[in-house]
Each structure stands twice: as C-alpha cells, then as structure tokens.
Design a protein around this motif. Structure first.
Motif, PDB file in Angstrom:
ATOM      1  N   VAL A 119       9.705  -8.667 -10.449  1.00  0.00           N
ATOM      2  CA  VAL A 119       8.594  -9.563 -10.127  1.00  0.00           C
ATOM      3  C   VAL A 119       8.201 -10.379 -11.356  1.00  0.00           C
ATOM      4  N   ASP A 120       8.160 -11.707 -11.193  1.00  0.00           N
ATOM      5  CA  ASP A 120       7.779 -12.601 -12.284  1.00  0.00           C
ATOM      6  C   ASP A 120       6.288 -12.899 -12.294  1.00  0.00           C
ATOM      7  N   GLU A 121       5.659 -12.847 -11.118  1.00  0.00           N
ATOM      8  CA  GLU A 121       4.244 -13.180 -11.002  1.00  0.00           C
ATOM      9  C   GLU A 121       3.667 -12.470  -9.786  1.00  0.00           C
ATOM     10  N   VAL A 122       2.405 -12.101  -9.871  1.00  0.00           N
ATOM     11  CA  VAL A 122       1.721 -11.464  -8.753  1.00  0.00           C
ATOM     12  C   VAL A 122       0.480 -12.284  -8.434  1.00  0.00           C
ATOM     13  N   VAL A 123       0.287 -12.556  -7.138  1.00  0.00           N
ATOM     14  CA  VAL A 123      -0.923 -13.249  -6.693  1.00  0.00           C
ATOM     15  C   VAL A 123      -1.568 -12.448  -5.573  1.00  0.00           C
ATOM     16  N   ALA A 124      -2.873 -12.599  -5.444  1.00  0.00           N
ATOM     17  CA  ALA A 124      -3.586 -12.003  -4.309  1.00  0.00           C
ATOM     18  C   ALA A 124      -3.470 -12.971  -3.138  1.00  0.00           C
ATOM     19  N   GLU A 125      -3.007 -12.471  -2.008  1.00  0.00           N
ATOM     20  CA  GLU A 125      -2.926 -13.290  -0.796  1.00  0.00           C
ATOM     21  C   GLU A 125      -4.247 -13.113  -0.058  1.00  0.00           C
ATOM     22  N   VAL A 126      -5.077 -14.145  -0.100  1.00  0.00           N
ATOM     23  CA  VAL A 126      -6.457 -14.014   0.362  1.00  0.00           C
ATOM     24  C   VAL A 126      -6.727 -14.681   1.712  1.00  0.00           C
TER      25      VAL A 126
ATOM     26  N   ALA B 216      14.962  -9.675  -2.977  1.00  0.00           N
ATOM     27  CA  ALA B 216      14.354 -11.003  -3.105  1.00  0.00           C
ATOM     28  C   ALA B 216      14.712 -11.633  -4.450  1.00  0.00           C
ATOM     29  N   LYS B 217      14.626 -10.855  -5.511  1.00  0.00           N
ATOM     30  CA  LYS B 217      14.914 -11.399  -6.841  1.00  0.00           C
ATOM     31  C   LYS B 217      16.357 -11.883  -6.940  1.00  0.00           C
ATOM     32  N   ARG B 218      17.261 -11.248  -6.221  1.00  0.00           N
ATOM     33  CA  ARG B 218      18.663 -11.680  -6.228  1.00  0.00           C
ATOM     34  C   ARG B 218      18.850 -13.030  -5.543  1.00  0.00           C
ATOM     35  N   ARG B 219      17.885 -13.457  -4.732  1.00  0.00           N
ATOM     36  CA  ARG B 219      18.017 -14.693  -3.946  1.00  0.00           C
ATOM     37  C   ARG B 219      17.175 -15.843  -4.491  1.00  0.00           C
ATOM     38  N   CYS B 220      16.517 -15.632  -5.660  1.00  0.00           N
ATOM     39  CA  CYS B 220      15.711 -16.709  -6.236  1.00  0.00           C
ATOM     40  C   CYS B 220      15.706 -16.580  -7.761  1.00  0.00           C
ATOM     41  N   ASP B 221      15.223 -17.625  -8.407  1.00  0.00           N
ATOM     42  CA  ASP B 221      15.144 -17.623  -9.870  1.00  0.00           C
ATOM     43  C   ASP B 221      13.816 -17.072 -10.378  1.00  0.00           C
ATOM     44  N   TYR B 222      12.786 -17.249  -9.587  1.00  0.00           N
ATOM     45  CA  TYR B 222      11.437 -16.844  -9.987  1.00  0.00           C
ATOM     46  C   TYR B 222      10.792 -16.219  -8.765  1.00  0.00           C
ATOM     47  N   LEU B 223      10.369 -14.962  -8.885  1.00  0.00           N
ATOM     48  CA  LEU B 223       9.821 -14.239  -7.736  1.00  0.00           C
ATOM     49  C   LEU B 223       8.324 -14.009  -7.892  1.00  0.00           C
ATOM     50  N   ILE B 224       7.602 -14.475  -6.885  1.00  0.00           N
ATOM     51  CA  ILE B 224       6.162 -14.239  -6.803  1.00  0.00           C
ATOM     52  C   ILE B 224       5.933 -13.204  -5.705  1.00  0.00           C
ATOM     53  N   ALA B 225       5.220 -12.142  -6.036  1.00  0.00           N
ATOM     54  CA  ALA B 225       4.838 -11.146  -5.039  1.00  0.00           C
ATOM     55  C   ALA B 225       3.401 -11.429  -4.628  1.00  0.00           C
TER      56      ALA B 225
ATOM     57  N   ASP C 186       0.865  -1.173   0.000  1.00  0.00           N
ATOM     58  CA  ASP C 186       0.000   0.000   0.000  1.00  0.00           C
ATOM     59  C   ASP C 186       0.905   1.227   0.000  1.00  0.00           C
ATOM     60  N   LEU C 187       0.545   2.249  -0.724  1.00  0.00           N
ATOM     61  CA  LEU C 187       1.370   3.458  -0.836  1.00  0.00           C
ATOM     62  C   LEU C 187       2.794   3.052  -1.222  1.00  0.00           C
ATOM     63  N   PHE C 188       2.927   2.367  -2.345  1.00  0.00           N
ATOM     64  CA  PHE C 188       4.191   1.772  -2.789  1.00  0.00           C
ATOM     65  C   PHE C 188       5.340   2.763  -2.672  1.00  0.00           C
ATOM     66  N   HIS C 189       6.418   2.317  -2.038  1.00  0.00           N
ATOM     67  CA  HIS C 189       7.567   3.194  -1.793  1.00  0.00           C
ATOM     68  C   HIS C 189       8.877   2.420  -1.951  1.00  0.00           C
ATOM     69  N   VAL C 190       9.998   3.106  -1.740  1.00  0.00           N
ATOM     70  CA  VAL C 190      11.320   2.527  -1.981  1.00  0.00           C
ATOM     71  C   VAL C 190      11.597   1.312  -1.093  1.00  0.00           C
ATOM     72  N   GLY C 191      11.026   1.256   0.086  1.00  0.00           N
ATOM     73  CA  GLY C 191      11.200   0.086   0.939  1.00  0.00           C
ATOM     74  C   GLY C 191      10.616  -1.165   0.287  1.00  0.00           C
ATOM     75  N   HIS C 192       9.453  -1.017  -0.337  1.00  0.00           N
ATOM     76  CA  HIS C 192       8.852  -2.134  -1.065  1.00  0.00           C
ATOM     77  C   HIS C 192       9.757  -2.539  -2.227  1.00  0.00           C
ATOM     78  N   LEU C 193      10.229  -1.550  -2.950  1.00  0.00           N
ATOM     79  CA  LEU C 193      11.103  -1.810  -4.096  1.00  0.00           C
ATOM     80  C   LEU C 193      12.372  -2.546  -3.653  1.00  0.00           C
TER      81      LEU C 193
ATOM     82  N   HIS D 142       4.156  -4.469 -12.492  1.00  0.00           N
ATOM     83  CA  HIS D 142       5.019  -3.737 -13.421  1.00  0.00           C
ATOM     84  C   HIS D 142       6.442  -3.522 -12.895  1.00  0.00           C
ATOM     85  N   ILE D 143       6.740  -4.108 -11.744  1.00  0.00           N
ATOM     86  CA  ILE D 143       8.099  -4.038 -11.205  1.00  0.00           C
ATOM     87  C   ILE D 143       8.921  -5.120 -11.909  1.00  0.00           C
ATOM     88  N   SER D 144      10.047  -4.732 -12.482  1.00  0.00           N
ATOM     89  CA  SER D 144      10.819  -5.659 -13.317  1.00  0.00           C
ATOM     90  C   SER D 144      11.343  -6.880 -12.558  1.00  0.00           C
TER      91      SER D 144
END
Length: 150
Positions: free
Chosen positions: A69-76, A27-36, A14-21, A65-67
């Motif tokens: 991130v490979d996939e986005v899911v809703a955490e429900v 995270a992407k540096r520590r895995c091959d495929y990143l799901i947010a 929420d209120l996307f900022h540099v901490g999220h980025l 749209h963050i480069s």
C-alpha cells in the motif's frame, strides 16, 4: 514516457485477515501506485447495517503498514464514483464476490462512464470478516453461558 497507473482498493478491512492481504497484494501487481480506501465506520453502518469491530483510525493504521500500500484514505461516502472524484484513480479492485451482482453491475456501469477499469480478484472463501465476526460472537456466547452457569 509511460503513464503511472493509480489503483484503488476499497474495503472495510475490519478484523484484517489473509483475504484482505491477498486483495492488496494482487492489486499492487496491477498498478504502479496503490491507494487503499478504508471505509468509515458510519458508511459501513449505512451500507452493511453494522459498525466495524475495529475503529476507522486503527484500521487505517493497520493497512498503512502493509508494504503493498502506497497511500491510505478514509472512504467517507458510499458512492465510489464520488470517492473517485476526490481521490483520483485509474482502476478499482474488488473481490469477485461482487462480480455479476447488482452492486457489481452498477459499479462497472458507473466506472465505465468515467473510464475507470474494474478488476476483480478471487474472494478468499475460507476466511472472511463475516466468518471471523461469527466466531467471536460464538466465543462471547460460550463465555456468557459459563458465567451464568458459574
């Protein structure tokens, strides 16, 4: 052949900022495929006691749209292990503000049982959604005071 490592980075975003980025970049540096995992409005209301300012569909659109991130899911659901069963990942990433807390200890214990590694990244202290929310609220207060005075 090496196995692909799937990472999962849950958050309200929420209120996307540099901490999220920063979390997503690290995270992407520590895995091959990143799901947010973008936490649903209703889940945030249950877990944090408030709804986000930006609705789920819009937060998912931003994060998608963050480069990094490979996939986005809703955490429900609030249970991260239940999310793991539905999504499937090898490692979960959290801000280090969770480390050593009851929530973080429970997360580590629950994921150790299913073989998922928990990795913490530095929390961006000077920028947080909570601080941004307070700033927006104070602007609202100033604006309402000006209207009342006018």
């Amino acid at each position: 052949m090496t196995r692909r490592i799937v990472g999962y980075a849950p958050g309200a975003y929420d209120l996307f900022h540099v901490g999220h980025l920063n979390i997503l970049r690290h995270a992407k540096r520590r895995c091959d495929y990143l799901i947010a995992g973008v936490v649903a409005d209703e889940v945030l209301e249950v877990t944090k006691g408030r709804r986000p300012l930006v609705p789920l569909a819009e937060r998912m659109e931003i994060v998608s749209h963050i480069s990094f991130v490979d996939e986005v899911v809703a955490e429900v659901v609030p249970d991260k292990v239940e999310t793991w069963r539905a999504v499937g990942f090898d490692v979960i990433f959290k801000g280090d503000d969770w480390r050593g807390t009851p929530k973080g200890d429970r997360l580590e214990r629950d994921f150790a049982e299913v073989g998922v590694e928990v990795i913490y990244f530095p929390y961006t202290v000077h920028t947080s959604s909570t601080a941004l929310r307070r700033a927006v609220a104070s602007l609202d207060d100033i604006g309402s005071d000006a209207v009342e005075a006018g």
